[in-house]
Design an enzyme around this catalytic site. Structure first.
Site, short mmCIF file in Angstrom:
data_model
loop_
_atom_site.label_atom_id
_atom_site.label_comp_id
_atom_site.label_asym_id
_atom_site.label_seq_id
_atom_site.Cartn_x
_atom_site.Cartn_y
_atom_site.Cartn_z
CE LYS A 51 -39.39 0.91 -2.42
NZ LYS A 51 -39.52 1.73 -3.63
CB SER A 308 -33.64 -1.00 3.07
OG SER A 308 -35.04 -0.97 3.30
#
Length: 325
Positions: A51, A308
């Site tokens: 992100k 992630s």
């Protein structure tokens, strides 16, 4: 609109700011999967998530005067932290709308990175989008959406640029590329990048059981939503439905979605830690879970899984460790 030119430009703006994460391989994971497995650990990225790439891409693309007025975002945690860090490094304020039931660590980290956090009742049906739009209008903040944002998609697409180059260096040019998928920003960005740089690779979105809006939408040929917004350990990738910008990209470029259970995601967390010493959160481990436990749904001799989310709740990580025997 996001295209390969926008992704390449985002990569230039990210130089010196985002980490270039490696492709990792373990013979033990290869044996479980029955094929060659390459892991792209975006949990090693700043704030523990891909992100940051999208956040930096979006903020760095704004004109300085607009950016200086402040940034607003809504997120359950990973986009929040990416925006908070990117805003702090640009020296501008950030206000983040987060669900009050978001993981405590993510709430704390977002505040620690300098952002103002405004919470809302996700379980009760409050709309983060409505709250965000109101705050943006009242304070003159620029709203940066977590996935339905062209420059965010471009930033996430830099993961795909790296995959294409790194996989080619390892002799892999054909593979299913499995991506943890919420609203589809990362999945769409990677798919656009690979369409240009590694066209023989196919992106596959992976979602948690019960929150498979993208998988169902791709099968139906139209955007479908989830019936509920909470109830999975994979909190990081629970979204109401695919994005209006991301879905057409996914529909054009992606293969069928894959669904995994929370238990499979937790087991994948354990194996990532045991075999690669990589820590991923449940939502960030779903692509590895699909790689290892849904082998019959994957084609080819090689698979690439993007994982992630390094902000793992200690209790969930402890649960994952019970799978190491």
């Amino acid at each position: 609109m996001t295209d390969i030119a926008a992704i390449a430009a985002a990569a230039e703006r990210l130089k010196g700011h985002a980490r270039r994460t490696p492709l990792l391989e373990s013979p033990f994971l290869n044996e479980i999967a029955g094929r060659r497995v390459l892991l792209k650990p975006e949990c090693l990225q700043h704030t523990g998530s891909f992100k940051f790439r999208g956040a930096w891409s979006a903020l760095s693309a704004l004109d300085p005067e607009t950016r200086a007025k402040g940034i607003l975002a809504y997120s359950s945690g990973n986009h929040a932290q990416g925006i908070a860090m990117a805003a702090a490094r640009h020296g501008v304020p950030a206000v983040i709308v987060m669900p009050e039931d978001a993981p405590a660590l993510k709430l704390a980290n977002t505040k620690a990175l300098g952002a103002e956090v405004v919470t809302y009742d996700r379980a009760g049906g409050e709309s983060r989008e409505a709250i965000g739009e109101t705050l943006s209008a009242e304070r003159g903040l620029t709203l940066v959406r977590p996935y339905d944002e062209p420059m965010v998609i471009a930033g996430q697409g830099t993961v795909g640029l790296e995959i294409a180059e790194q996989a080619a260096d390892l002799g892999v040019t054909q593979a299913d590329v499995l991506v943890c998928c919420g609203g589809g920003g990362l999945t769409a960005g990677v798919a656009l990048a690979l369409e240009d740089r590694a066209p023989e690779m196919r992106v596959r979105p992976v979602e948690p059981f019960g929150f498979d809006d993208t998988t169902r939408s791709l099968a139906a040929g139209q955007i479908l939503s989830n019936d509920r917004h909470t109830g999975s350990l994979c909190d990081a990738i629970i979204t109401p439905q695919p994005g209006n910008l991301t879905f057409p990209i996914l529909q054009r470029l992606c293969g069928p979605g894959i669904i995994v259970t929370d238990a499979e995601a937790v087991r994948a967390m354990a194996l990532a830690f045991l075999r690669l010493k990589v820590v991923a959160e449940p939502g960030g481990a779903v692509a590895l879970a699909a790689t290892l436990f849904k082998a019959d749904q994957i084609e080819g001799d090689a698979v690439i899984a993007v994982i992630s989310g390094g902000n793992v709740d200690p209790a969930i990580f402890a649960q994952a460790l019970t799978h190491l025997d």
